[in-house]
Design a protein around this motif. Structure first.
Motif, PDB file in Angstrom:
ATOM      1  N   PRO A 113      70.415  94.825  42.485  1.00  0.00           N
ATOM      2  CA  PRO A 113      71.788  95.044  42.941  1.00  0.00           C
ATOM      3  C   PRO A 113      71.996  96.517  43.269  1.00  0.00           C
ATOM      4  O   PRO A 113      71.491  97.392  42.549  1.00  0.00           O
ATOM      5  CB  PRO A 113      72.625  94.600  41.730  1.00  0.00           C
ATOM      6  CG  PRO A 113      71.763  93.596  41.031  1.00  0.00           C
ATOM      7  CD  PRO A 113      70.350  94.098  41.198  1.00  0.00           C
ATOM      8  N   GLY A 114      72.691  96.793  44.354  1.00  0.00           N
ATOM      9  CA  GLY A 114      72.859  98.180  44.799  1.00  0.00           C
ATOM     10  C   GLY A 114      71.963  98.520  45.962  1.00  0.00           C
ATOM     11  O   GLY A 114      72.232  99.456  46.720  1.00  0.00           O
ATOM     12  N   ASP A 115      70.863  97.757  46.119  1.00  0.00           N
ATOM     13  CA  ASP A 115      69.961  97.978  47.258  1.00  0.00           C
ATOM     14  C   ASP A 115      70.497  97.260  48.495  1.00  0.00           C
ATOM     15  O   ASP A 115      71.095  96.181  48.392  1.00  0.00           O
ATOM     16  CB  ASP A 115      68.566  97.383  46.986  1.00  0.00           C
ATOM     17  CG  ASP A 115      67.768  98.196  45.982  1.00  0.00           C
ATOM     18  OD1 ASP A 115      68.054  99.402  45.822  1.00  0.00           O
ATOM     19  OD2 ASP A 115      66.852  97.618  45.358  1.00  0.00           O
ATOM     20  N   THR A 116      70.216  97.853  49.654  1.00  0.00           N
ATOM     21  CA  THR A 116      70.443  97.163  50.923  1.00  0.00           C
ATOM     22  C   THR A 116      69.100  97.092  51.639  1.00  0.00           C
ATOM     23  O   THR A 116      68.326  98.055  51.611  1.00  0.00           O
ATOM     24  CB  THR A 116      71.451  97.932  51.804  1.00  0.00           C
ATOM     25  OG1 THR A 116      72.674  98.061  51.086  1.00  0.00           O
ATOM     26  CG2 THR A 116      71.718  97.200  53.107  1.00  0.00           C
ATOM     27  N   CYS A 117      68.817  95.914  52.227  1.00  0.00           N
ATOM     28  CA  CYS A 117      67.560  95.794  52.984  1.00  0.00           C
ATOM     29  C   CYS A 117      67.851  95.336  54.408  1.00  0.00           C
ATOM     30  O   CYS A 117      68.866  94.683  54.671  1.00  0.00           O
ATOM     31  CB  CYS A 117      66.586  94.837  52.296  1.00  0.00           C
ATOM     32  SG  CYS A 117      67.175  93.152  52.133  1.00  0.00           S
ATOM     33  N   LEU A 118      66.956  95.719  55.306  1.00  0.00           N
ATOM     34  CA  LEU A 118      67.034  95.288  56.709  1.00  0.00           C
ATOM     35  C   LEU A 118      65.889  94.305  56.939  1.00  0.00           C
ATOM     36  O   LEU A 118      64.724  94.641  56.690  1.00  0.00           O
ATOM     37  CB  LEU A 118      66.891  96.496  57.634  1.00  0.00           C
ATOM     38  CG  LEU A 118      66.941  96.214  59.140  1.00  0.00           C
ATOM     39  CD1 LEU A 118      68.324  95.713  59.567  1.00  0.00           C
ATOM     40  CD2 LEU A 118      66.601  97.493  59.935  1.00  0.00           C
ATOM     41  N   VAL A 119      66.213  93.085  57.371  1.00  0.00           N
ATOM     42  CA  VAL A 119      65.211  92.035  57.576  1.00  0.00           C
ATOM     43  C   VAL A 119      65.133  91.722  59.068  1.00  0.00           C
ATOM     44  O   VAL A 119      66.061  91.132  59.634  1.00  0.00           O
ATOM     45  CB  VAL A 119      65.600  90.750  56.797  1.00  0.00           C
ATOM     46  CG1 VAL A 119      64.528  89.674  56.983  1.00  0.00           C
ATOM     47  CG2 VAL A 119      65.833  91.040  55.326  1.00  0.00           C
ATOM     48  N   HIS A 120      64.031  92.135  59.701  1.00  0.00           N
ATOM     49  CA  HIS A 120      63.883  91.831  61.122  1.00  0.00           C
ATOM     50  C   HIS A 120      63.489  90.362  61.331  1.00  0.00           C
ATOM     51  O   HIS A 120      62.870  89.757  60.455  1.00  0.00           O
ATOM     52  CB  HIS A 120      62.814  92.726  61.757  1.00  0.00           C
ATOM     53  CG  HIS A 120      63.290  94.124  62.004  1.00  0.00           C
ATOM     54  ND1 HIS A 120      64.436  94.403  62.714  1.00  0.00           N
ATOM     55  CD2 HIS A 120      62.789  95.333  61.617  1.00  0.00           C
ATOM     56  CE1 HIS A 120      64.612  95.713  62.782  1.00  0.00           C
ATOM     57  NE2 HIS A 120      63.628  96.304  62.110  1.00  0.00           N
ATOM     58  N   ALA A 121      63.831  89.819  62.488  1.00  0.00           N
ATOM     59  CA  ALA A 121      63.560  88.405  62.816  1.00  0.00           C
ATOM     60  C   ALA A 121      64.048  87.512  61.677  1.00  0.00           C
ATOM     61  O   ALA A 121      63.321  86.659  61.163  1.00  0.00           O
ATOM     62  CB  ALA A 121      62.068  88.181  63.100  1.00  0.00           C
ATOM     63  N   ALA A 122      65.303  87.717  61.310  1.00  0.00           N
ATOM     64  CA  ALA A 122      65.851  87.080  60.105  1.00  0.00           C
ATOM     65  C   ALA A 122      66.011  85.572  60.240  1.00  0.00           C
ATOM     66  O   ALA A 122      66.216  84.885  59.236  1.00  0.00           O
ATOM     67  CB  ALA A 122      67.193  87.727  59.748  1.00  0.00           C
ATOM     68  N   ALA A 123      65.915  85.022  61.449  1.00  0.00           N
ATOM     69  CA  ALA A 123      65.994  83.567  61.618  1.00  0.00           C
ATOM     70  C   ALA A 123      64.615  82.946  61.753  1.00  0.00           C
ATOM     71  O   ALA A 123      64.488  81.739  61.968  1.00  0.00           O
ATOM     72  CB  ALA A 123      66.836  83.212  62.844  1.00  0.00           C
ATOM     73  N   ALA A 156      71.378  84.339  64.915  1.00  0.00           N
ATOM     74  CA  ALA A 156      72.175  85.148  63.983  1.00  0.00           C
ATOM     75  C   ALA A 156      72.955  84.245  63.033  1.00  0.00           C
ATOM     76  O   ALA A 156      73.058  84.521  61.826  1.00  0.00           O
ATOM     77  CB  ALA A 156      73.128  86.057  64.766  1.00  0.00           C
ATOM     78  N   ALA A 157      73.476  83.131  63.559  1.00  0.00           N
ATOM     79  CA  ALA A 157      74.245  82.209  62.712  1.00  0.00           C
ATOM     80  C   ALA A 157      73.350  81.600  61.634  1.00  0.00           C
ATOM     81  O   ALA A 157      73.765  81.429  60.480  1.00  0.00           O
ATOM     82  CB  ALA A 157      74.864  81.114  63.577  1.00  0.00           C
ATOM     83  N   LEU A 158      72.108  81.288  61.993  1.00  0.00           N
ATOM     84  CA  LEU A 158      71.173  80.735  60.994  1.00  0.00           C
ATOM     85  C   LEU A 158      70.879  81.758  59.901  1.00  0.00           C
ATOM     86  O   LEU A 158      70.817  81.428  58.715  1.00  0.00           O
ATOM     87  CB  LEU A 158      69.857  80.332  61.669  1.00  0.00           C
ATOM     88  CG  LEU A 158      69.894  79.100  62.566  1.00  0.00           C
ATOM     89  CD1 LEU A 158      68.569  78.930  63.295  1.00  0.00           C
ATOM     90  CD2 LEU A 158      70.196  77.854  61.720  1.00  0.00           C
ATOM     91  N   ALA A 159      70.695  83.021  60.304  1.00  0.00           N
ATOM     92  CA  ALA A 159      70.408  84.067  59.316  1.00  0.00           C
ATOM     93  C   ALA A 159      71.605  84.264  58.382  1.00  0.00           C
ATOM     94  O   ALA A 159      71.434  84.425  57.170  1.00  0.00           O
ATOM     95  CB  ALA A 159      70.061  85.374  60.027  1.00  0.00           C
ATOM     96  N   ARG A 160      72.791  84.200  58.938  1.00  0.00           N
ATOM     97  CA  ARG A 160      74.002  84.320  58.100  1.00  0.00           C
ATOM     98  C   ARG A 160      74.063  83.178  57.107  1.00  0.00           C
ATOM     99  O   ARG A 160      74.337  83.376  55.924  1.00  0.00           O
ATOM    100  CB  ARG A 160      75.261  84.321  58.963  1.00  0.00           C
ATOM    101  CG  ARG A 160      75.724  85.691  59.268  1.00  0.00           C
ATOM    102  CD  ARG A 160      77.149  85.787  59.804  1.00  0.00           C
ATOM    103  NE  ARG A 160      77.157  86.982  60.624  1.00  0.00           N
ATOM    104  CZ  ARG A 160      76.905  86.994  61.923  1.00  0.00           C
ATOM    105  NH1 ARG A 160      76.692  85.871  62.577  1.00  0.00           N
ATOM    106  NH2 ARG A 160      76.874  88.135  62.576  1.00  0.00           N
ATOM    107  N   ALA A 161      73.790  81.966  57.581  1.00  0.00           N
ATOM    108  CA  ALA A 161      73.833  80.797  56.698  1.00  0.00           C
ATOM    109  C   ALA A 161      72.785  80.914  55.586  1.00  0.00           C
ATOM    110  O   ALA A 161      72.954  80.357  54.502  1.00  0.00           O
ATOM    111  CB  ALA A 161      73.615  79.523  57.501  1.00  0.00           C
ATOM    112  N   ALA A 162      71.709  81.657  55.862  1.00  0.00           N
ATOM    113  CA  ALA A 162      70.656  81.833  54.845  1.00  0.00           C
ATOM    114  C   ALA A 162      70.980  82.971  53.882  1.00  0.00           C
ATOM    115  O   ALA A 162      70.203  83.231  52.964  1.00  0.00           O
ATOM    116  CB  ALA A 162      69.317  82.100  55.522  1.00  0.00           C
TER     117      ALA A 162
END
Ligand code: NDP
Length: 327
Positions: free
Chosen positions: A142-152, A180-186
Motif C-alpha cells: 500500500p502506498g505504491d503506484t505501478c504502471l502496467v503496460h498492455a494492461a488488457a 481500457a474498459a477491460l483493464a479498469r474492470a480488472a
C-alpha cells in the motif's frame, strides 16, 4: 511397440504464421521421470512467436508450445506422484501444440477442484508471472503506484488484479477504449490510452508529478525508454517482455540520470526454478481462481489446426486476455 499417430503443429523452418503446419506425428512415449499429458487446452504465449520467427533460436523441426492442461495419459519409469486420469497443468511442456505432450513429473501441477482444465491452461503461465512480478521482483505494498503496460493483455489483466490485491494503485495503458474498459474492470484505477495520449505526461499528472514506484513493461521497443521518465526516484523498471520488439542496449548512466533507478529483466523460469517454488506459486494462483479472487479472461480460443490464425491475432494486437488452442 507400434507408433500411434496424433495431430500436432509442426514447424520445419522459421518464418511467418504460415510455417505452423497441422500434421500427423507419432504420439510421444514418456521416458524415465516423464508424464504424457492428453491435452485439453494449450496456452498460446508470445515466446512461441519469437521461436517461430527465429528471434529465440530452437532446433527444428519442432512442435511449439510450453503451456497446457489436460489429464495424465501415462507415466514413465520412476514416476509415482501422478496417476492416469488426474487433471494437471504445466508451463514446461515439450510440444504442447498437439493432442499429447510430454513433461518432467517435477514440473507438473495438479489442478484443484473449482478450477476448470481450460482455466488452468489459461492462467498458469501468465498468472505465475503476475504473481512473481508483484510479490518477488519488487514486492508491492500500500502506498505504491505501478504502471502496467498492455494492461488488457493476458499478463496485463492479471497484473492489474494482483497488484491491486496487494494494495497498490494501478495505472494501466492500452491501445483502445475497449481494452481500457477491460483493464479498469480488472482493477486498474486509471487507464491511459497510449496510442492517443502521452503516457509519460499522463502518468506524471496522475501521480501529482511524483512518478510511480514500478513500471511493468511487456511491450519493449515502443515504451521502454519513455518508461524511465515515469519512475519516482529509486523506482524499478521491470522489463519482462517485448511485444513491440526488442529494446536497444542502455547505458547504466541512464539509471543515475533518471533518479537512482533499478532495472531488471526477469523471466518466469528463474522464479519457479525449484519444484517447491513452482508448487507454491501455482497453488496460490490456482487457489485464487478457485475462490473467485482472480478472474481469468479467455479472449479467444482456436482449434489446434488454426494455430497460425492464433499467432496472427496475437501479433496483430487484436487479442485481449488469454489465447488458447483446443486440440
Ligand atoms: P499480451 O496478451 O499482452 O499481448 C500483447 C499486447 O501487447 C497486445 O495486445 C498489445 O496491447 C500490446 N502491444 C503493444 N505494441 C504491440 C505491437 N507492436 N505488437 C503486438 N502487440 C503490441 O501478451 P502476453 O501477456 O502473452 O505477453 C506480453 C509480453 O510479455 C511478451 O513479450 C511475452 O513474451 C512476455 N512475457 C514474459 C514473461 C516473463 O516471465 N518474462 C512471462 C509472460 C509473458 P495494446 O493493444 O493494448 O497495446
Amino acid at each position: 511397440m507400434p507408433e500411434v499417430p496424433m495431430r500436432a503443429i509442426r514447424v520445419l523452418a522459421t518464418g511467418g504464421p504460415e510455417v505452423l503446419e497441422h500434421a500427423d506425428v507419432p504420439r510421444p512415449v514418456p521416458g524415465p521421470g516423464q508424464v504424457l499429458i492428453r491435452i485439453e487446452a494449450t496456452g498460446v504465449n508470445f515466446i512461441e512467436v519469437y521461436q517461430r520467427t527465429g528471434l529465440y533460436p530452437v532446433a527444428l523441426p519442432a512442435t511449439p508450445g510450453g503451456e497446457a492442461a489436460g489429464t495424465v495419459h501415462s507415466v514413465g519409469e520412476g514416476v509415482s506422484a501422478f496417476r492416469p486420469g488426474e487433471r494437471v497443468a504445466s508451463t514446461s511442456m515439450t510440444g504442447a501444440y498437439a493432442e499429447y505432450g510430454l513433461v518432467a513429473a517435477d514440473r507438473l501441477v495438479r489442478i484443484p477442484e473449482g478450477v476448470t482444465t481450460r482455466q488452468a491452461a489459461a492462467v498458469l503461465l501468465q498468472g505465475m508471472t503476475a504473481h512473481y512480478l508483484v510479490s518477488a521482483t519488487r514486492p508491492l505494498a500500500p502506498g505504491d503506484t505501478c504502471l502496467v503496460h498492455a494492461a488488457a493483455g493476458g499478463t496485463g489483466l492479471l497484473i492489474c488484479q494482483v497488484a491491486r490485491k496487494r494494495g497498490a494503485r494501478v495505472i494501466g495503458t492500452a491501445s483502445t477504449g475497449e481494452k481500457a474498459a477491460l483493464a479498469r474492470a480488472a482493477g486498474a484505477h486509471e487507464v491511459i490510452i497510449y496510442t492517443r495520449e502521452d503516457f509519460v505526461v499522463r502518468t506524471k499528472d496522475l501521480t501529482g508529478g511524483a512518478g510511480v514506484q514500478v513500471v511493468y513493461d511487456s511491450v519493449g521497443r515502443t515504451t521502454f525508454l519513455s518508461g524511465f521518465d515515469c519512475l519516482a526516484p529509486r523506482g524499478m523498471m521491470v522489463l519482462f517482455g517485448q511485444s513491440s520488439g526488442p529494446v536497444a542496449p542502455v547505458d547504466p548512466q541512464l539509471l543515475v540520470q533518471k533518479g537512482s533507478l533499478f532495472l531488471t529483466r526477469p523471466t518466469l523460469n528463474a522464479y519457479i526454478a525449484t519444484p517447491a517454488e513452482l508448487q507454491a506459486r501455482a497453488t496460490e494462483v490456482l487457489g485464487w481462481v478457485a475462490s473467485g479472487a482472480l478472474s481469468v479472461r479467455v479472449g479467444a480460443a482456436f482449434p489446434l489446426a488454426a494455430a497460425a490464425q492464433a499467432h496472427r491475432e496475437l501479433e496483430g494486437r487484436r487479442t485481449t486476455g488469454k489465447v488458447l488452442l483446443l486440440p
